[in-house]
Design a protein around this motif. Structure first.
Motif, PDB file in Angstrom:
ATOM      1  N   UNK A 213     -71.587 -59.092 -11.400  1.00 52.78           N
ATOM      2  CA  UNK A 213     -71.223 -58.475 -10.238  1.00 52.78           C
ATOM      3  C   UNK A 213     -69.963 -59.227  -9.427  1.00 52.78           C
ATOM      4  N   UNK A 214     -69.820 -61.257  -9.767  1.00 55.16           N
ATOM      5  CA  UNK A 214     -68.268 -61.309  -9.474  1.00 55.16           C
ATOM      6  C   UNK A 214     -68.918 -63.585 -10.340  1.00 55.16           C
ATOM      7  N   UNK A 215     -68.084 -63.483  -9.896  1.00 49.84           N
ATOM      8  CA  UNK A 215     -67.458 -65.087 -10.949  1.00 49.84           C
ATOM      9  C   UNK A 215     -67.776 -66.013  -9.814  1.00 49.84           C
ATOM     10  N   UNK A 248     -68.738 -69.246 -14.233  1.00 46.60           N
ATOM     11  CA  UNK A 248     -69.617 -68.343 -14.934  1.00 46.60           C
ATOM     12  C   UNK A 248     -69.753 -67.093 -13.783  1.00 46.60           C
ATOM     13  N   UNK A 249     -70.949 -65.889 -15.061  1.00 48.20           N
ATOM     14  CA  UNK A 249     -70.580 -64.370 -14.015  1.00 48.20           C
ATOM     15  C   UNK A 249     -71.477 -64.719 -14.286  1.00 48.20           C
ATOM     16  N   UNK A 250     -71.528 -64.307 -12.697  1.00 47.78           N
ATOM     17  CA  UNK A 250     -73.334 -63.963 -12.110  1.00 47.78           C
ATOM     18  C   UNK A 250     -73.395 -62.484 -11.791  1.00 47.78           C
ATOM     19  N   UNK A 274     -80.723 -68.777 -15.564  1.00 46.52           N
ATOM     20  CA  UNK A 274     -80.932 -69.125 -14.295  1.00 46.52           C
ATOM     21  C   UNK A 274     -79.900 -70.566 -13.636  1.00 46.52           C
ATOM     22  N   UNK A 275     -79.461 -70.411 -12.388  1.00 47.64           N
ATOM     23  CA  UNK A 275     -79.322 -71.380 -11.866  1.00 47.64           C
ATOM     24  C   UNK A 275     -79.551 -71.275 -10.800  1.00 47.64           C
ATOM     25  N   UNK A 276     -79.798 -72.716 -10.237  1.00 47.50           N
ATOM     26  CA  UNK A 276     -80.045 -72.114  -8.385  1.00 47.50           C
ATOM     27  C   UNK A 276     -79.193 -71.575  -7.736  1.00 47.50           C
ATOM     28  N   UNK A 277     -78.966 -70.514  -6.089  1.00 52.23           N
ATOM     29  CA  UNK A 277     -77.801 -69.892  -6.134  1.00 52.23           C
ATOM     30  C   UNK A 277     -77.083 -71.371  -5.334  1.00 52.23           C
ATOM     31  N   UNK A 278     -77.236 -71.922  -4.364  1.00 53.64           N
ATOM     32  CA  UNK A 278     -76.617 -72.359  -3.348  1.00 53.64           C
ATOM     33  C   UNK A 278     -76.104 -73.306  -4.185  1.00 53.64           C
ATOM     34  N   UNK A 279     -75.893 -73.594  -5.754  1.00 54.09           N
ATOM     35  CA  UNK A 279     -75.321 -74.026  -6.357  1.00 54.09           C
ATOM     36  C   UNK A 279     -73.354 -73.580  -7.036  1.00 54.09           C
ATOM     37  N   UNK A 280     -73.718 -72.183  -6.624  1.00 53.45           N
ATOM     38  CA  UNK A 280     -73.110 -71.287  -6.655  1.00 53.45           C
ATOM     39  C   UNK A 280     -71.443 -71.087  -5.707  1.00 53.45           C
ATOM     40  N   UNK A 281     -70.909 -71.056  -6.439  1.00 51.09           N
ATOM     41  CA  UNK A 281     -68.822 -70.621  -4.838  1.00 51.09           C
ATOM     42  C   UNK A 281     -69.113 -69.514  -5.455  1.00 51.09           C
ATOM     43  N   UNK A 282     -68.897 -68.410  -4.374  1.00 47.69           N
ATOM     44  CA  UNK A 282     -68.294 -67.178  -5.064  1.00 47.69           C
ATOM     45  C   UNK A 282     -67.097 -67.438  -5.519  1.00 47.69           C
ATOM     46  N   UNK A 283     -65.909 -66.980  -6.249  1.00 47.48           N
ATOM     47  CA  UNK A 283     -64.393 -66.871  -6.480  1.00 47.48           C
ATOM     48  C   UNK A 283     -64.420 -65.200  -5.590  1.00 47.48           C
TER      49      UNK A 283
END
Length: 283
Positions: A213-215, A248-250, A274-283
């Protein structure tokens, strides 16, 4: 209930899937790779034909692996080819290679468990294909809890279902290698299954979207990649940790038991975790 279908590979050549569908074929199991982990030359055509004409599909992988590392490569290759494709039937590990027979029951169990782990973690159902002799004499009791598709047909095989050869075990029976089906030139394997995978409610992992859906970019110094949504799940074996700045690809989102949000991600185009979403920033 019984469901009648076929299994196919490059050996059937160009199949007219409309004709196959029109005669009521209820499923198809497609060979996904040949020796050397090369894609079966007709896999794409066969898969697309099933999709176009509404035939529920699964795949099978003839295994040549003689070590856990080798079967891991086979499973990873299968997952890489499937990637964003949906299957209603399982990914079947085809165990019939004579050199594997010599490995012994315990090693074959290890190979099957490793293959299963990878395809299930990627969100697909798992099953094992073998002949009745393998099932009775080579397959361990531990493996028999999984779905088995068993080959058994007579030496005077004439393409018909001979009831006296029906195995007592398994969720499927390959009853002939000399079947005839409109739309296919020459012989084709024919099968009867007793489990309707198409009607069965898919597991949560099977419902997960595999199309990005997004990087996203990792913001934590290090980030655990887990096999499920939550810290209670173990780290993914192939990519257990990501580092700050990794992209990464979400693909999807899930809630953990504690209510936190987790992303279902794809790494390097082929591994899912799976990774915790709070540590991923949408690009």
């Amino acid at each position: 209930m019984e469901y009648r279908g076929i299994d196919v590979s490059v050996w059937q050549g160009e199949i007219d899937w409309k004709k196959v569908a029109d005669v009521g074929t209820e499923f198809a199991i497609i060979r996904i790779t040949e020796a050397g982990n090369n894609v079966d030359a007709y896999f794409e055509r066969n898969y697309n034909g099933c999709v176009d004409y509404g035939i529920p599909a699964g795949v099978y992988k003839f295994s040549y692996a003689l070590s856990v590392a080798a079967v891991r490569q086979e499973a990873e290759r299968v997952v890489d080819i499937l990637r964003e494709r949906q299957l209603r039937y399982p990914v079947f590990l085809d165990l019939e290679y004579s050199n594997q027979h010599r490995l012994g029951q315990k090693m074959i169990e290890r190979l099957a468990e490793e293959f299963r782990r990878i395809v299930v973690d990627a969100g697909y159902r798992f099953g094992i294909y073998c002949n009745l002799d393998w099932y009775n004499n080579v397959i361990s009791e531990k493996l028999k809890k999984y779905d088995f598709w068993i080959a058994r047909y007579p030496s005077d095989d004439n393409g018909t279902l001979m009831e006296r050869y029906r195995p007592d075990a398994g969720i499927g029976w390959q009853y002939t290698s000399k079947g005839r089906v409109p739309g296919i030139t020459g012989n084709v394997d024919r099968d009867v299954f007793y489990k309707d995978y198409s009607a069965e409610e898919p597991s949560d992992k099977e419902k997960l979207n595999k199309i990005p859906k997004f990087v996203g970019k990792v913001t934590a110094t290090v980030l655990n990649v887990r096999t499920g949504a939550g810290t209670e799940y173990p780290n993914l074996r192939e990519y257990p940790i990501l580092e700050q700045g990794n992209l990464i690809d979400v693909c999807d989102t899930r809630k953990a038991a504690d209510g936190t949000t987790w992303y279902y991600i794809r790494i390097a185009g082929r591994y899912f975790g799976f990774v915790a979403a709070r540590y991923i920033e949408r690009q």
